[in-house]
Design an enzyme around this catalytic site. Structure first.
Site, PDB file in Angstrom:
ATOM      1  N   LYS A  72      -6.065   4.880  71.165  1.00  0.00           N
ATOM      2  CA  LYS A  72      -5.215   6.055  71.443  1.00  0.00           C
ATOM      3  C   LYS A  72      -4.252   5.652  72.553  1.00  0.00           C
ATOM      4  O   LYS A  72      -4.612   5.612  73.718  1.00  0.00           O
ATOM      5  CB  LYS A  72      -6.099   7.219  71.908  1.00  0.00           C
ATOM      6  N   GLU A 129     -10.511   1.168  84.145  1.00  0.00           N
ATOM      7  CA  GLU A 129      -9.590   0.440  85.021  1.00  0.00           C
ATOM      8  C   GLU A 129      -8.638   1.494  85.564  1.00  0.00           C
ATOM      9  O   GLU A 129      -7.791   2.015  84.838  1.00  0.00           O
ATOM     10  CB  GLU A 129      -8.857  -0.634  84.200  1.00  0.00           C
ATOM     11  N   GLU A 152      -2.178   7.321  95.176  1.00  0.00           N
ATOM     12  CA  GLU A 152      -1.410   6.470  94.265  1.00  0.00           C
ATOM     13  C   GLU A 152      -0.168   7.232  93.806  1.00  0.00           C
ATOM     14  O   GLU A 152      -0.276   8.265  93.160  1.00  0.00           O
ATOM     15  CB  GLU A 152      -2.261   6.083  93.044  1.00  0.00           C
TER      16      GLU A 152
HETATM   17  P1  NDP Z   1      -3.533   9.495  82.546  1.00  0.00           P
HETATM   18  O1  NDP Z   1      -4.705   8.913  83.210  1.00  0.00           O
HETATM   19  O2  NDP Z   1      -3.502  10.961  82.292  1.00  0.00           O
HETATM   20  O3  NDP Z   1      -3.289   8.790  81.106  1.00  0.00           O
HETATM   21  C1  NDP Z   1      -3.852   7.598  80.659  1.00  0.00           C
HETATM   22  C2  NDP Z   1      -4.354   7.762  79.222  1.00  0.00           C
HETATM   23  O4  NDP Z   1      -5.417   8.715  79.186  1.00  0.00           O
HETATM   24  C3  NDP Z   1      -3.309   8.298  78.256  1.00  0.00           C
HETATM   25  O5  NDP Z   1      -3.504   7.720  76.983  1.00  0.00           O
HETATM   26  C4  NDP Z   1      -3.634   9.777  78.231  1.00  0.00           C
HETATM   27  O6  NDP Z   1      -3.136  10.438  77.108  1.00  0.00           O
HETATM   28  C5  NDP Z   1      -5.139   9.736  78.236  1.00  0.00           C
HETATM   29  N1  NDP Z   1      -5.768  10.987  78.662  1.00  0.00           N
HETATM   30  C6  NDP Z   1      -5.266  11.977  79.441  1.00  0.00           C
HETATM   31  N2  NDP Z   1      -6.175  12.958  79.605  1.00  0.00           N
HETATM   32  C7  NDP Z   1      -7.277  12.593  78.914  1.00  0.00           C
HETATM   33  C8  NDP Z   1      -8.558  13.184  78.692  1.00  0.00           C
HETATM   34  N3  NDP Z   1      -8.883  14.356  79.237  1.00  0.00           N
HETATM   35  N4  NDP Z   1      -9.448  12.517  77.937  1.00  0.00           N
HETATM   36  C9  NDP Z   1      -9.146  11.323  77.400  1.00  0.00           C
HETATM   37  N5  NDP Z   1      -7.951  10.709  77.556  1.00  0.00           N
HETATM   38  C10 NDP Z   1      -7.030  11.336  78.307  1.00  0.00           C
HETATM   39  O7  NDP Z   1      -2.248   9.100  83.324  1.00  0.00           O
HETATM   40  P2  NDP Z   1      -0.844   9.882  83.352  1.00  0.00           P
HETATM   41  O8  NDP Z   1      -0.039   9.382  82.249  1.00  0.00           O
HETATM   42  O9  NDP Z   1      -1.012  11.365  83.401  1.00  0.00           O
HETATM   43  O10 NDP Z   1      -0.279   9.418  84.754  1.00  0.00           O
HETATM   44  C11 NDP Z   1      -0.644  10.145  85.907  1.00  0.00           C
HETATM   45  C12 NDP Z   1      -0.958   9.221  87.040  1.00  0.00           C
HETATM   46  O11 NDP Z   1      -2.018   8.352  86.669  1.00  0.00           O
HETATM   47  C13 NDP Z   1       0.154   8.264  87.421  1.00  0.00           C
HETATM   48  O12 NDP Z   1       1.076   8.849  88.251  1.00  0.00           O
HETATM   49  C14 NDP Z   1      -0.620   7.171  88.091  1.00  0.00           C
HETATM   50  O13 NDP Z   1      -0.888   7.523  89.415  1.00  0.00           O
HETATM   51  C15 NDP Z   1      -1.899   7.122  87.316  1.00  0.00           C
HETATM   52  N6  NDP Z   1      -1.907   6.041  86.305  1.00  0.00           N
HETATM   53  C16 NDP Z   1      -2.529   4.902  86.632  1.00  0.00           C
HETATM   54  C17 NDP Z   1      -2.532   3.849  85.751  1.00  0.00           C
HETATM   55  C18 NDP Z   1      -3.199   2.574  86.105  1.00  0.00           C
HETATM   56  O14 NDP Z   1      -2.991   1.579  85.417  1.00  0.00           O
HETATM   57  N7  NDP Z   1      -4.003   2.540  87.122  1.00  0.00           N
HETATM   58  C19 NDP Z   1      -1.840   3.920  84.458  1.00  0.00           C
HETATM   59  C20 NDP Z   1      -1.243   5.198  84.186  1.00  0.00           C
HETATM   60  C21 NDP Z   1      -1.285   6.201  85.100  1.00  0.00           C
HETATM   61  P3  NDP Z   1      -1.703  11.177  77.230  1.00  0.00           P
HETATM   62  O15 NDP Z   1      -0.731  10.103  77.546  1.00  0.00           O
HETATM   63  O16 NDP Z   1      -1.461  11.778  75.932  1.00  0.00           O
HETATM   64  O17 NDP Z   1      -1.843  12.173  78.337  1.00  0.00           O
END
Ligand code: NDP
Length: 501
Positions: A194, A269, A404
């Site tokens: 996903k 991660e 972050e």
């Molecule tokens: P998320 O953690 O929400 O998204 C990462 C993945 O998880 C996406 O595929 C998302 O889907 C999915 N997801 C979201 N909610 C759920 C859930 N309840 N159950 C299962 N899967 C879920 O990151 P965001 O895109 O909202 O970014 C927000 C913040 O997260 C950023 O500003 C940053 O601080 C942090 N982040 C950190 C990352 C890292 O590598 N450490 C990477 C990305 C974000 P969908 O995209 O459809 O919401």
């Protein structure tokens, strides 16, 4: 931030134009099918806010169908000889290589990052990883044990965990997908991927390439959709044996809770607020400052290991800060398809607003805004562009120093000695990465030993290799990706006792 007067726009490949013309479905059981609800969503180009194409919005029923397909495919895939699995995964890597430019363009369009970074870094890293994992099936072995009970031959063997789920973020969408697809499939598991709703395109293209490579139906399924529906359904599904997630700490915790019901294996991660420490014995101050610049600003700060807290020893503090401010103002911010661009846009209007809120909070906290802080207008007004931003005189407990941000925002701190900087660097619940610049060998090793981080870079920053394990301590995650360790995480270890006397 430098205005880029002379632009060379990279031309979109016909294959990419054709891909964007199509309405994209879900890959389930080797076939492309619409979401059962019939719903879809638009994926946008963050450089101008325009729709790139329409993608199916998978929901609970689609996740269920994908997990069922993965369950059906599991025995056949696991029963292939290791050499057969290797051959198919190498073919997959070959096809990624063949379509390298196309994958890089899709990544640039969907994520916004500069094309040359997508091409030279992201796609290369993804191909390197796929080749590394492709080589693992023939190397996975158990061990023989010298037990003290007489008359036994005891050994272990590694078996697939079962159906795995990969939930990936938008910042390095291609690498994050391959980092989970590769080891899962190499170990004989099947997978449902996903991708993040903001960047589904390269995951869909990977699905096409997997089929073309001859990977059997159901072994790799791709369900595009939203986190709160498709992502949540995957992490709760009783047919899923392992969830591998990269993303925010908050969602990571929710996934761990959801996975508890059938005791799924979980690897997380998560986020970071990584310290980069410059001691005043650095050999080349300009090189250290340049490394600090890219540690925070590469991928526009949307990097889990971003060196977002820069600690500079008092003796070089003023010189480093001045150098950083000058260089930040020179960086060329623009659309990823512009060949001169060094920093692309943020991923979305939502992420831009979130980062801007942090910048405002930083100003209110009394920190000094050294450079940047503003959204960029003019020819960039329709995209989500932000000037590279540096704060100094930041309080250790300010939000910009502790949370972050995931954007191009750096906090610079002055420190006096080793003991002080260790305490301050280790003060947050995160523990993903850290960097140290020093010419003092003993100090380098002391710092590496004492920093709370899953990876410590000395006189360098942000290097990865498929052979080297990566992951976080504390709230930065659970488990390790890459290296031998990830293969262990995608297998169950079975001990076999044979009575021989
Ligand atoms: P998320 O953690 O929400 O998204 C990462 C993945 O998880 C996406 O595929 C998302 O889907 C999915 N997801 C979201 N909610 C759920 C859930 N309840 N159950 C299962 N899967 C879920 O990151 P965001 O895109 O909202 O970014 C927000 C913040 O997260 C950023 O500003 C940053 O601080 C942090 N982040 C950190 C990352 C890292 O590598 N450490 C990477 C990305 C974000 P969908 O995209 O459809 O919401």
């Amino acid at each position: 931030m430098s205005a880029n007067a002379h632009t060379t726009i990279i031309e979109i490949l016909p294959a990419v134009a054709d891909f964007l013309q199509r309405k994209h479905h879900l890959l389930i059981d080797g076939r492309w099918v619409p979401a059962q609800s019939g719903e879809s969503f638009a994926t946008l180009n963050p450089a101008n806010g325009e729709t790139l194409c329409s993608v199916a919005a998978g929901g609970i029923a689609d996740v269920d169908a994908a997990v069922t397909a993965a369950q059906r495919a599991l025995p056949g895939w696991a029963a292939l000889t290791p050499a057969q699995r290797e051959r198919l995964l190498h073919r997959f890597a070959d096809l990624m290589e063949l379509h390298k430019e196309e994958l890089a363009q899709l990544e640039t369009l969907d994520n916004g990052k500069p094309f040359r970074i997508a091409f030279n870094v992201e796609v290369n890293v993804a191909i390197g990883q796929m080749r590394y994992y492709a080589g693992w099936p023939t190397k996975l072995t158990g061990e023989i044990y010298a037990v003290s009970s007489p008359g036994f031959h005891v050994y272990t063997q590694r078996e697939p965990v079962g159906v795995c789920a990969a939930i990936t973020p938008w910042n390095y969408s291609l690498v994050m997908a391959v980092q989970k697809i590769g080891p899962a499939l190499a170990a004989g598991n099947t997978l449902v991927l996903k991708p993040a709703e903001q960047t589904p395109l390269t995951a869909l293209r990977l699905g096409e390439l997997a089929l073309e490579a001859g990977i059997p139906p159901g072994v790799l399924n791709v369900v595009t959709g939203f986190g709160h529906t498709a992502g949540a359904a995957l992490s709760q599904h009783p047919g899923v044996a392992k969830v591998a997630f990269t993303g925010s700490t908050e969602v990571g915790k929710a996934i761990q809770r959801a996975a508890a019901d059938n005791l799924k294996r979980v690897s997380l991660e998560l986020g970071g607020k990584s310290p980069l420490i410059l001691f005043d014995d650095v050999e080349n101050l300009d090189a250290a400052a340049e490394a600090a610049l890219w540690a925070i600003f590469s991928n526009s700060g949307q990097n889990c290991v971003a060196g977002s807290r820069l600690f500079v020893q008092a003796g070089i503090y003023d010189a480093v800060l001045a150098r950083l401010a000058t260089r930040a103002q020179q960086l060329i911010v623009g659309p990823g398809l512009d060949a001169a661009t060094e920093l692309g846009p943020l991923i979305s209007a939502e992420q831009l607003a979130r980062v801007q809120r942090y910048i405002e909070a930083g100003k209110r906290s009394g920190a000094t805004l050294v450079t940047g802080g503003e959204r960029l207008g003019g020819r960039l007004a329709s995209g989500y562009f932000l000037a590279p931003t540096i704060f100094a005189q930041v309080a250790d407990n300010a939000a910009i120093a502790c949370e972050e941000i995931f954007g191009p925002v750096l906090s610079v701190f002055r420190f006096e000695d080793e003991e002080e900087v260790i305490t301050r660097a280790n003060a947050l619940p995160f523990g993903l990465a850290a960097g140290v610049w020093t010419q003092h060998l003993g100090r380098a090793h002391r710092m590496a030993a004492r920093l709370k981080a899953g990876v410590v870079w000395i006189n360098t920053y942000d290097w990865f290799d498929p052979a080297v394990p990566f992951g976080g301590m504390g709230e930065s995650g659970v488990g390790r990706e890459l290296g031998r360790q990830v293969m262990e995480a995608y297998t169950e270890l079975k001990a076999v006792w044979v009575k021989v006397e």
